[in-house]
Design a protein around this motif. Structure first.
Motif, PDB file in Angstrom:
ATOM      1  N   MET A 101       0.832  -1.198   0.000  1.00  0.00           N
ATOM      2  CA  MET A 101       0.000   0.000   0.000  1.00  0.00           C
ATOM      3  C   MET A 101       0.871   1.254   0.000  1.00  0.00           C
ATOM      4  SD  MET A 101      -3.197   0.776   2.528  1.00  0.00           S
ATOM      5  CE  MET A 101      -4.291   2.171   2.284  1.00  0.00           C
ATOM      6  N   GLY A 102       1.931   1.254   0.798  1.00  0.00           N
ATOM      7  CA  GLY A 102       2.846   2.390   0.817  1.00  0.00           C
ATOM      8  C   GLY A 102       3.531   2.588  -0.522  1.00  0.00           C
ATOM      9  N   TYR A 103       3.924   1.477  -1.168  1.00  0.00           N
ATOM     10  CA  TYR A 103       4.569   1.565  -2.477  1.00  0.00           C
ATOM     11  C   TYR A 103       3.604   2.095  -3.528  1.00  0.00           C
ATOM     12  CZ  TYR A 103       7.299   0.297  -6.585  1.00  0.00           C
ATOM     13  OH  TYR A 103       7.995   0.342  -7.769  1.00  0.00           O
ATOM     14  N   CYS A 104       2.364   1.609  -3.490  1.00  0.00           N
ATOM     15  CA  CYS A 104       1.367   2.042  -4.479  1.00  0.00           C
ATOM     16  C   CYS A 104       1.114   3.548  -4.370  1.00  0.00           C
ATOM     17  CB  CYS A 104       0.059   1.279  -4.275  1.00  0.00           C
ATOM     18  SG  CYS A 104       0.122  -0.457  -4.775  1.00  0.00           S
ATOM     19  N   VAL A 105       0.920   4.042  -3.148  1.00  0.00           N
ATOM     20  CA  VAL A 105       0.624   5.461  -2.976  1.00  0.00           C
ATOM     21  C   VAL A 105       1.833   6.321  -3.337  1.00  0.00           C
ATOM     22  CG1 VAL A 105      -0.090   7.229  -1.318  1.00  0.00           C
ATOM     23  CG2 VAL A 105      -1.116   4.968  -1.229  1.00  0.00           C
ATOM     24  N   ALA A 106       3.043   5.811  -3.076  1.00  0.00           N
ATOM     25  CA  ALA A 106       4.252   6.604  -3.326  1.00  0.00           C
ATOM     26  C   ALA A 106       4.719   6.536  -4.773  1.00  0.00           C
ATOM     27  CB  ALA A 106       5.378   6.134  -2.403  1.00  0.00           C
ATOM     28  N   LEU A 183       2.278   4.074   6.566  1.00  0.00           N
ATOM     29  CA  LEU A 183       2.757   5.451   6.599  1.00  0.00           C
ATOM     30  C   LEU A 183       4.276   5.539   6.582  1.00  0.00           C
ATOM     31  CD1 LEU A 183       0.183   6.817   9.181  1.00  0.00           C
ATOM     32  CD2 LEU A 183       0.277   7.401   6.756  1.00  0.00           C
ATOM     33  N   LEU A 184       4.942   4.650   7.337  1.00  0.00           N
ATOM     34  CA  LEU A 184       6.404   4.685   7.368  1.00  0.00           C
ATOM     35  C   LEU A 184       7.002   4.196   6.048  1.00  0.00           C
ATOM     36  CD1 LEU A 184       7.117   3.458  11.010  1.00  0.00           C
ATOM     37  CD2 LEU A 184       7.533   5.725  10.082  1.00  0.00           C
ATOM     38  N   SER A 185       6.395   3.169   5.442  1.00  0.00           N
ATOM     39  CA  SER A 185       6.913   2.698   4.154  1.00  0.00           C
ATOM     40  C   SER A 185       6.628   3.715   3.049  1.00  0.00           C
ATOM     41  CB  SER A 185       6.305   1.336   3.794  1.00  0.00           C
ATOM     42  OG  SER A 185       4.888   1.424   3.682  1.00  0.00           O
ATOM     43  N   TYR A 186       5.475   4.385   3.132  1.00  0.00           N
ATOM     44  CA  TYR A 186       5.181   5.445   2.158  1.00  0.00           C
ATOM     45  C   TYR A 186       6.237   6.545   2.233  1.00  0.00           C
ATOM     46  CZ  TYR A 186       3.184   9.815   0.447  1.00  0.00           C
ATOM     47  OH  TYR A 186       3.011  11.012  -0.191  1.00  0.00           O
ATOM     48  N   GLY A 187       6.566   6.958   3.444  1.00  0.00           N
ATOM     49  CA  GLY A 187       7.599   7.980   3.599  1.00  0.00           C
ATOM     50  C   GLY A 187       8.942   7.521   3.080  1.00  0.00           C
ATOM     51  N   ALA A 188       9.280   6.251   3.321  1.00  0.00           N
ATOM     52  CA  ALA A 188      10.568   5.731   2.859  1.00  0.00           C
ATOM     53  C   ALA A 188      10.614   5.627   1.338  1.00  0.00           C
ATOM     54  CB  ALA A 188      10.814   4.359   3.489  1.00  0.00           C
ATOM     55  N   PHE A 189       9.557   5.105   0.730  1.00  0.00           N
ATOM     56  CA  PHE A 189       9.532   4.990  -0.737  1.00  0.00           C
ATOM     57  C   PHE A 189       9.516   6.367  -1.401  1.00  0.00           C
ATOM     58  CE2 PHE A 189       7.533   0.677   0.009  1.00  0.00           C
ATOM     59  CZ  PHE A 189       8.602  -0.040  -0.503  1.00  0.00           C
ATOM     60  N   SER A 190       8.904   7.344  -0.746  1.00  0.00           N
ATOM     61  CA  SER A 190       8.837   8.689  -1.328  1.00  0.00           C
ATOM     62  C   SER A 190      10.174   9.413  -1.251  1.00  0.00           C
ATOM     63  CB  SER A 190       7.762   9.529  -0.613  1.00  0.00           C
ATOM     64  OG  SER A 190       6.495   8.956  -0.771  1.00  0.00           O
ATOM     65  N   SER A 191      10.923   9.185  -0.153  1.00  0.00           N
ATOM     66  CA  SER A 191      12.153   9.940   0.070  1.00  0.00           C
ATOM     67  C   SER A 191      13.401   9.261  -0.487  1.00  0.00           C
ATOM     68  CB  SER A 191      12.343  10.193   1.567  1.00  0.00           C
ATOM     69  OG  SER A 191      12.416   8.966   2.269  1.00  0.00           O
ATOM     70  N   LYS A 306       9.787   8.667 -11.012  1.00  0.00           N
ATOM     71  CA  LYS A 306       8.976   8.429 -12.196  1.00  0.00           C
ATOM     72  C   LYS A 306       7.868   7.462 -11.816  1.00  0.00           C
ATOM     73  CE  LYS A 306       9.225   7.050 -17.052  1.00  0.00           C
ATOM     74  NZ  LYS A 306      10.110   6.518 -18.123  1.00  0.00           N
ATOM     75  N   LEU A 307       6.631   7.960 -11.752  1.00  0.00           N
ATOM     76  CA  LEU A 307       5.511   7.157 -11.291  1.00  0.00           C
ATOM     77  C   LEU A 307       5.081   6.150 -12.347  1.00  0.00           C
ATOM     78  CD1 LEU A 307       3.304   9.919  -9.607  1.00  0.00           C
ATOM     79  CD2 LEU A 307       5.031   8.457  -8.545  1.00  0.00           C
ATOM     80  N   HIS A 308       4.599   5.004 -11.886  1.00  0.00           N
ATOM     81  CA  HIS A 308       4.044   3.995 -12.794  1.00  0.00           C
ATOM     82  C   HIS A 308       2.722   4.525 -13.361  1.00  0.00           C
ATOM     83  CE1 HIS A 308       6.987   1.056 -11.445  1.00  0.00           C
ATOM     84  NE2 HIS A 308       6.667   1.341 -10.194  1.00  0.00           N
ATOM     85  N   THR A 309       2.606   4.543 -14.660  1.00  0.00           N
ATOM     86  CA  THR A 309       1.400   5.091 -15.297  1.00  0.00           C
ATOM     87  C   THR A 309       0.628   4.043 -16.105  1.00  0.00           C
ATOM     88  OG1 THR A 309       2.736   5.796 -17.202  1.00  0.00           O
ATOM     89  CG2 THR A 309       2.371   7.410 -15.429  1.00  0.00           C
ATOM     90  N   HIS A 310       1.128   2.801 -16.163  1.00  0.00           N
ATOM     91  CA  HIS A 310       0.424   1.757 -16.918  1.00  0.00           C
ATOM     92  C   HIS A 310      -0.951   1.526 -16.303  1.00  0.00           C
ATOM     93  CE1 HIS A 310      -0.481  -2.203 -18.674  1.00  0.00           C
ATOM     94  NE2 HIS A 310       0.425  -1.882 -19.610  1.00  0.00           N
ATOM     95  N   TRP A 311      -1.942   1.293 -17.152  1.00  0.00           N
ATOM     96  CA  TRP A 311      -3.320   1.175 -16.665  1.00  0.00           C
ATOM     97  C   TRP A 311      -3.474   0.017 -15.688  1.00  0.00           C
ATOM     98  CZ3 TRP A 311      -6.192  -3.220 -17.226  1.00  0.00           C
ATOM     99  CH2 TRP A 311      -5.745  -4.150 -18.182  1.00  0.00           C
ATOM    100  N   ALA A 312      -2.747  -1.074 -15.916  1.00  0.00           N
ATOM    101  CA  ALA A 312      -2.866  -2.234 -15.016  1.00  0.00           C
ATOM    102  C   ALA A 312      -2.337  -1.892 -13.624  1.00  0.00           C
ATOM    103  CB  ALA A 312      -2.096  -3.413 -15.600  1.00  0.00           C
ATOM    104  N   ALA A 313      -1.200  -1.190 -13.574  1.00  0.00           N
ATOM    105  CA  ALA A 313      -0.632  -0.797 -12.281  1.00  0.00           C
ATOM    106  C   ALA A 313      -1.568   0.159 -11.552  1.00  0.00           C
ATOM    107  CB  ALA A 313       0.735  -0.156 -12.482  1.00  0.00           C
ATOM    108  N   ARG A 314      -2.138   1.103 -12.295  1.00  0.00           N
ATOM    109  CA  ARG A 314      -3.037   2.068 -11.671  1.00  0.00           C
ATOM    110  C   ARG A 314      -4.308   1.390 -11.166  1.00  0.00           C
ATOM    111  NH1 ARG A 314      -3.865   7.170 -15.452  1.00  0.00           N
ATOM    112  NH2 ARG A 314      -4.833   7.897 -13.503  1.00  0.00           N
ATOM    113  N   LEU A 315      -4.840   0.448 -11.953  1.00  0.00           N
ATOM    114  CA  LEU A 315      -6.047  -0.274 -11.548  1.00  0.00           C
ATOM    115  C   LEU A 315      -5.790  -1.120 -10.313  1.00  0.00           C
ATOM    116  CD1 LEU A 315      -8.988  -1.072 -12.121  1.00  0.00           C
ATOM    117  CD2 LEU A 315      -8.114  -2.907 -13.593  1.00  0.00           C
TER     118      LEU A 315
END
Length: 574
Positions: A101-106, A183-191, A306-315
Motif C-alpha cells: 500500500m505504501g509503495y502504491c501510494v508513493a 505510513l512509514l513505508s510510504y515515507g521511505a519509498f517517497s524519500s 517516475k511514477l508507474h502510469t500503466h493502466w494495469a498498475a493504476r487499476l
C-alpha cells in the motif's frame, strides 16, 4: 587570613551567585518526576516479581516461584506462546498489507492519494477495542457478514470461522496496526533517491532486481522501525484479546486475570517483567538487523520519482488500497448502524431506537467528566514536561541528557498494562505514597505514557529552528527564562500544540493503562464501553463508542486544520 584568600573566596561565591542555575533546576524537575514515577515503580516491579504470590511486600518469601509458573503452568505457557504468535503474525500480516500500500501510494499514479493518506491514519487513532467489538457484529457467531458468506460457502464444504480466538485477534490487530507500516513505508519509498534506480534501469536491470537490490535495502530502516512498533503494540494490547480471546489468554489478559481474579500483584509483576524482557529483546534484535543492512545515499542532487502510469498498475493500486481501506473502515460503519438498534440477530439489526443515545447522559455522565478531566489534566502536564525535556535535550545538552532522552522514550515501548502494574507495585495501599484508585495515579500513568508524543514533536520543531536566534537574545543580555519565553516558545508552539492535541485525543480512548488503575469513582468512558460489551449490551456500547469516535475524530480534524500538519508524524519512535 590574607587578602588574596578572601578575594578568592568572594570571587568564587560571586561566580556561584551570578551563574544562571535555571536550566539545571528545570533539568531536575522532569528527572525527579521520572525517578519517582517511572524508575522507582519499575524497580519495585522487578522486586515484587521475586516475592511470593500475593499483594504484600514480604521479603522473607524471596524466590522464583512466580517465574516457575511459565515452566509448569499450561495457562502461563499458552499465554506466552499466544502473545509471541500474535506479535510475529501481526508483524507479518501488517507488512503484507502496509508495504504494498505504501509503495502504491508513493510510486503509482493513482487518484485520491491525499484522501488515502488522511483516512489511513484513522485505525490508529480509533480505539482498537471498539474495532474488536464491531467485528463481533460482522464476523461473530451470528455476524451478518459471516452468515452471508457461509450461505454460499457451506454447500462447498467451506465455512468462515467466527472472529473469536487467535484468528480473530490477529485479523483485528492487523487491520488496526497496518497504518504504522503503510505510513512509514510510504515515507521511505517517497524519500528514497530515485537516481540509483534510474542508473540500474539504464544498465539493463529488471524492475524486480531493482526492487530487491536497491529499493528495499534503502527502506529497511523504516520497515524495521514499523515492525518493532507493531510488535510492541500487538503484544501489549489488552482490549482486543479481552473481547475476542475467549479462552485464549495472552500476557496482558493474564496480568489482568492475576490482579482482578486473585489480587496477586507479585505474580502480575513477574508477567510484566517477562513482557519487558521480550520487548527489550526485540528492540536489540531490530537494531542488530538494521545495523547490518543499513545504507546511505551520498548525493547532493535529487530528482522526482517516475511514477508507474500503466493502466494495469493504476487499476491494481486503486483496487488494492480501496479494499484495504474499506476493510479497516468497516468496523466504524457497523458500530454506527448498531448504535441505533437494540440487537443484531442474523442478517439484520432489530429494534430501532434512539434510547441508546438518550441514555448516555444518564448512564455515563460521571464517566464523561472523568475522561475529560483526566485527559485534559494529563495533556497539560505532558505539554509542560515534554516541552522542557525536549528543550533541555536539544538545546542545552547538559551531561546526562541522553539518559533523560532514553527515560522519556522508555514508556513509549512499554505496554500500557505493564506501566499500570509498575505504578500499582510502587503506590498501592500500604506504600509510603498510597495512590491506588485515585485520579492522581491515572494522571501519572497517562503523563508517563504520552510525554513522548510532545517530546518528539517539540524536538522536531527545535531541529528546524536556527539556534542563532536564541544566541542573539543571550548576547543581548537576556537570561535563559526570558529567551525561552519570548523567542523559543512562540516558534515551537505549533509542535507543542500538535503533540498535546494528539495526546488528548489518544487519552480519551485509553483502556490498557486504566483497566487496572480505575476505581468506582474514577471510571472512564472506555472502561464503561468495555463493561457494556462484556455484559452483552451491544446497542448501548455502540452508542457510547460512536460518541467517543466522533469526539476523537473532531479533535484530530481540528488539529490538522489549525496546525496544517499530519498527525502521523507523532507515531514514530524517533
Amino acid at each position: 587570613m590574607s587578602k588574596a584568600v578572601i578575594d578568592t573566596k568572594e570571587s568564587w561565591i560571586e561566580r556561584i551567585l551570578k551563574k544562571d542555575w535555571t536550566p539545571y533546576v528545570v533539568f531536575a524537575i522532569p528527572l525527579i518526576f521520572l525517578s519517582i514515577f517511572l524508575f522507582w515503580p519499575l524497580v519495585t516491579t522487578l522486586l515484587r516479581a521475586f516475592l511470593g504470590p500475593g499483594f504484600a511486600m514480604n521479603f522473607e518469601n524471596l524466590g522464583t516461584e512466580n517465574f516457575s509458573r511459565f515452566f509448569t503452568s499450561r495457562l502461563y505457557q499458552r499465554s506466552l506462546r499466544n502473545s509471541l504468535i500474535i506479535g510475529f503474525a501481526v508483524v507479518v500480516t501488517t507488512a503484507f498489507i502496509g508495504i504494498p500500500m505504501g509503495y502504491c501510494v508513493a510510486r503509482v499514479k493513482m487518484p485520491f492519494k491525499n484522501l488515502l493518506l488522511s483516512l489511513g491514519i484513522l485505525p490508529i487513532i480509533m480505539p482498537s477495542f471498539i474495532g474488536a467489538f464491531s467485528w463481533i457484529i460482522l464476523l461473530g457467531r451470528q455476524g451478518v457478514v459471516r452468515l452471508f458468506l457461509n450461505t454460499f460457502l457451506t454447500p462447498l464444504g467451506i465455512e468462515i470461522p467466527s472472529i473469536y480466538g487467535l484468528f480473530g485477534i490477529i485479523f483485528t490487530m492487523s487491520l488496526a496496526l497496518y497504518p504504522f507500516v503503510f505510513l512509514l513505508s510510504y515515507g521511505a519509498f517517497s524519500s528514497a533517491n530515485p537516481l540509483l534506480e534510474e542508473a540500474a534501469m539504464m544498465m539493463g536491470s529488471s524492475r524486480w532486481r531493482i526492487m530487491r537490490t536497491i529499493t528495499l535495502p534503502l527502506v529497511i530502516p523504516s520497515l524495521g522501525a514499523s515492525a518493532i512498533l507493531v510488535f510492541i503494540r500487538s503484544i501489549g494490547n489488552f482490549g482486543i484479546p479481552a473481547i475476542l480471546g475467549g479462552e485464549q489468554y495472552v500476557l496482558p489478559t493474564l496480568i489482568y486475570f492475576r490482579v482482578n481474579g486473585f489480587w496477586d500483584l507479585n505474580g502480575a509483576a513477574a508477567i510484566a517483567t517477562v513482557s519487558i524482557f521480550i520487548t527489550g529483546g526485540m528492540l536489540l534484535l531490530q537494531k542488530f538487523v538494521i545495523s547490518r543492512r543499513e545504507y546511505e545515499t551520498i548525493s547532493a542532487s535529487r530528482s522526482e520519482h517516475k511514477l508507474h502510469t500503466h493502466w494495469a498498475a493504476r487499476l491494481f493500486a486503486t483496487l488494492y488500497c480501496g479494499i484495504v481501506l474499506l476493510l479497516s473502515m468497516a468496523p466504524n460503519i457497523a458500530i454506527i448502524i448498531m448504535s441505533f438498534f437494540e440487537r443484531w440477530r442474523g442478517p439484520y439489526p432489530e429494534g430501532f431506537t434512539w434510547n441508546n443515545y438518550l441514555r448516555i447522559p444518564q448512564v455515563i455522565s460521571s464517566e464523561i467528566f472523568n475522561s475529560l478531566y483526566l485527559a485534559v489534566s494529563a495533556s497539560i502536564i505532558t505539554a509542560v514536561l515534554g516541552c522542557l525535556i525536549a528543550y533541555i535535550v536539544e538545546r542545552r545538552r547538559p551531561k546526562g541528557a541522553i539518559i533523560l532522552d532514553l527515560a522519556v522514550m522508555a514508556p513509549f515501548i512499554l505496554p500500557g498494562i505493564v506501566v499500570s502494574v509498575a505504578l500499582l507495585s510502587a503506590f498501592s495501599s500500604g506504600s509510603i505514597l498510597a495512590l491506588g484508585g485515585t485520579y492522581t495515579i491515572i494522571i501519572i500513568s497517562f503523563t508517563i505514557r504520552r510525554t513522548p508524543y510532545v517530546f518528539r514533536s517539540v524536538v522536531a520543531s527545535l531541529s528546524q529552528l536556527d539556534e542563532t536566534l536564541e544566541e542573539s537574545s543571550m548576547i543581548s543580555g537576556a537570561n535563559w527564562v526570558y529567551t525561552f519565553r519570548r523567542v523559543s516558545l512562540p516558534l515551537i508552539m505549533p509542535g507543542i500544540l500538535a503533540g498535546t492535541i494528539l495526546t488528548f485525543a489518544t487519552l480519551l480512548q485509553e483502556l490498557s493503562t486504566t483497566v487496572l488503575l480505575y476505581s468506582a469513582r474514577t471510571r472512564t468512558v472506555p472502561i464503561q464501553i468495555f463493561a457494556a460489551v462484556q455484559d452483552g449490551f451491544f446497542g448501548e456500547g455502540a452508542a457510547m463508542s460512536v460518541m467517543l469516535l466522533v469526539t476523537v475524530f473532531i479533535v484530530v480534524y481540528i488539529m490538522n486544520r489549525m496546525l496544517g500538519r499530519s498527525v502521523s508524524s507523532s507515531f514514530k519512535l524517533g
